[in-house]
Design a protein around this motif. Structure first.
Motif, PDB file in Angstrom:
ATOM      1  N   TYR A  41       0.794  -1.224   0.000  1.00 51.19           N
ATOM      2  CA  TYR A  41       0.000   0.000   0.000  1.00 51.19           C
ATOM      3  C   TYR A  41       0.831   1.281   0.000  1.00 51.19           C
ATOM      4  O   TYR A  41       0.332   2.351  -0.347  1.00 51.19           O
ATOM      5  N   GLY A  42       2.079   1.215   0.420  1.00 55.54           N
ATOM      6  CA  GLY A  42       2.867   2.417   0.628  1.00 55.54           C
ATOM      7  C   GLY A  42       2.746   2.895   2.061  1.00 55.54           C
ATOM      8  O   GLY A  42       2.270   2.163   2.942  1.00 55.54           O
ATOM      9  N   TYR A  51       2.205  10.933   1.532  1.00 46.77           N
ATOM     10  CA  TYR A  51       2.058   9.556   1.060  1.00 46.77           C
ATOM     11  C   TYR A  51       3.281   9.193   0.235  1.00 46.77           C
ATOM     12  O   TYR A  51       3.670   9.916  -0.694  1.00 46.77           O
ATOM     13  N   SER A  91       4.679   6.062  -2.064  1.00 49.92           N
ATOM     14  CA  SER A  91       4.208   4.856  -2.747  1.00 49.92           C
ATOM     15  C   SER A  91       5.176   3.699  -2.559  1.00 49.92           C
ATOM     16  O   SER A  91       6.343   3.909  -2.200  1.00 49.92           O
ATOM     17  N   GLN A 126       9.221   5.170  -7.841  1.00 49.22           N
ATOM     18  CA  GLN A 126       8.542   5.526  -6.604  1.00 49.22           C
ATOM     19  C   GLN A 126       8.147   7.000  -6.658  1.00 49.22           C
ATOM     20  O   GLN A 126       8.818   7.818  -7.291  1.00 49.22           O
ATOM     21  N   GLU A 140       6.149  10.391  -4.194  1.00 46.78           N
ATOM     22  CA  GLU A 140       5.645  10.885  -2.917  1.00 46.78           C
ATOM     23  C   GLU A 140       4.806  12.139  -3.147  1.00 46.78           C
ATOM     24  O   GLU A 140       5.123  12.956  -4.020  1.00 46.78           O
TER      25      GLU A 140
END
Length: 382
Positions: free
Chosen positions: A110-111, A160, A162, A169, A171
């Motif tokens: 989910y991250g 958040y 990821s 990746q 954010e």
């Protein structure tokens, strides 16, 4: 038959209890870093200076990091990090947890979602592949105008990060200003993405922060030299916008990286000389070579040009040598030179003054066009 039934029930209870205990597993880790050095400046505020100083090649802080298994691949997580000055034993910015203070949820699939005081996405994904990761503030932008050395923290924020998808990746972050009747007052937001394949890493990011009420907002900016338009105790009623891109390639013992950033400081009031947007364009390149498992050396160059109400150019070069005594303890030596031309702002932004040499975001700018810094220090991680 009765004994067998009871025995089965008892075994079932044990299995259920063990399963519940597995889901409820938690851990708390104590960790940190201590960095102290002796430094020589040929010119700081018009005088030479020899001083003990803190956090030259790395942060000085202690932290607690915890995780609780909630089941289904989901974990509750928290981070509390307290930065301090080992030279004086004082807290940074008069905050107990000035470095980071977050709580959230995390899962491999989910991250990670965290809330609190934390680094923005550009610090997480871009800074590690720039020269700043080799020698901290010595190798960063003069005045840290583009937040390459993490002089900005985002309060009251939600972020958040990821999972990593085949090397990619990203954010996302939003910092709430917390101003009654003004949902966008004092807010911050940012995003960054990185891609890694083999020895190549690419990253880009964006950060916007607005301090439009009482000179405060979600983003903290701490600065003590004259490169940025306002510094010291002068509050900024305005906004900062920063765009960064960077690339790094690792081949054998050699690591090379390049970066570019554009930072814009926009005043919402007339400070006098600082009366319109000041733009900083920054380009940098760095090399690090691992000569032996214990010894590494690095070189760095940063070009910075500001334009707008004032115009200045800074050329910065630096060198670093690091020797690891163990996996946790290392000695280092830095030497750096900065030359400036053009004009910058006085502390309160009311007038233009000659730009002084400024090595990274260390101490004060020179009262002359040039500044030389030599540092010898030790870092211990635990």
């Amino acid at each position: 038959m009765v004994n067998f039934r009871y025995r089965s029930i008892f075994i079932g209870v044990l299995i259920a209890s063990a399963s519940a205990a597995a889901h409820a597993q938690s851990s708390v880790t104590l960790y940190g870093s201590i960095d102290e050095a002796a430094a020589y400046y040929n010119n700081t505020g018009g005088h030479s200076l020899v001083a003990m100083q803190n956090a030259d090649n790395g942060s000085t802080y202690w932290g607690l990091k915890g995780k609780e298994d909630l089941g289904g691949g989901l974990n509750a997580v928290f981070t509390l990090e307290s930065s301090f000055d080992i030279t004086h034993g004082s807290l940074s910015n008069n905050r107990i947890f000035a470095h980071q203070a977050t709580v959230g949820l995390s899962g491999d699939a989910y991250g990670t979602l965290t809330m609190g005081r934390q680094f923005d996405p550009t610090v997480d994904l871009i800074q590690p592949i720039t020269g700043d990761s080799f020698a901290g503030p010595v190798f960063t932008t003069p005045g840290d105008a583009d937040n390459n050395d993490n002089s900005v923290w985002i309060n009251s924020s939600i972020k958040y990060a990821s999972p990593t998808y085949a090397g990619f990746q990203y954010e996302l972050m939003y910092g709430v200003g917390g101003i009654a009747g003004n949902t966008t007052g004092g807010h911050s937001y940012g995003a960054a993405a990185s891609y890694n394949h083999g020895g190549l890493t690419l990253a880009t990011g964006y950060l916007f922060s607005k301090n439009d009420v009482n000179g405060t907002g979600a983003a903290d900016l701490t600065q003590t030299n004259s490169v940025v338009p306002l510094f010291g105790a002068t509050p900024m009623f305005g906004s900062r916008q920063i765009v960064q891109v960077a690339a790094q390639y690792v081949i054998g013992n050699l690591t090379a990286n390049i970066r570019y950033s554009n930072a814009q400081y926009k005043p919402y009031t007339d400070y006098g000389a600082f009366n319109r947007t000041e733009t900083f364009n920054v380009g940098g390149a760095a090399l690090q070579y691992q000569f032996t498992p214990a010894l590494s050396g690095a070189l760095n160059y940063v070009y910075t040009h500001s334009s707008g109400a004032s115009s200045a150019t800074y050329n910065n070069v630096g060198a670093n040598a690091t020797y690891s005594l163990s996996k946790r303890t290392s000695l280092y030596a830095d030497v750096a030179y900065s030359h400036a031309s053009g004009t910058t702002f006085s502390e309160d932004g009311s007038e233009l003054v000659a730009a002084g040499g400024t090595v990274g975001d260390l101490a004060a700018s020179s009262s002359t066009r040039s500044q030389v810094v030599a540092i010898i220090g030790i870092t211990h991680k635990f």
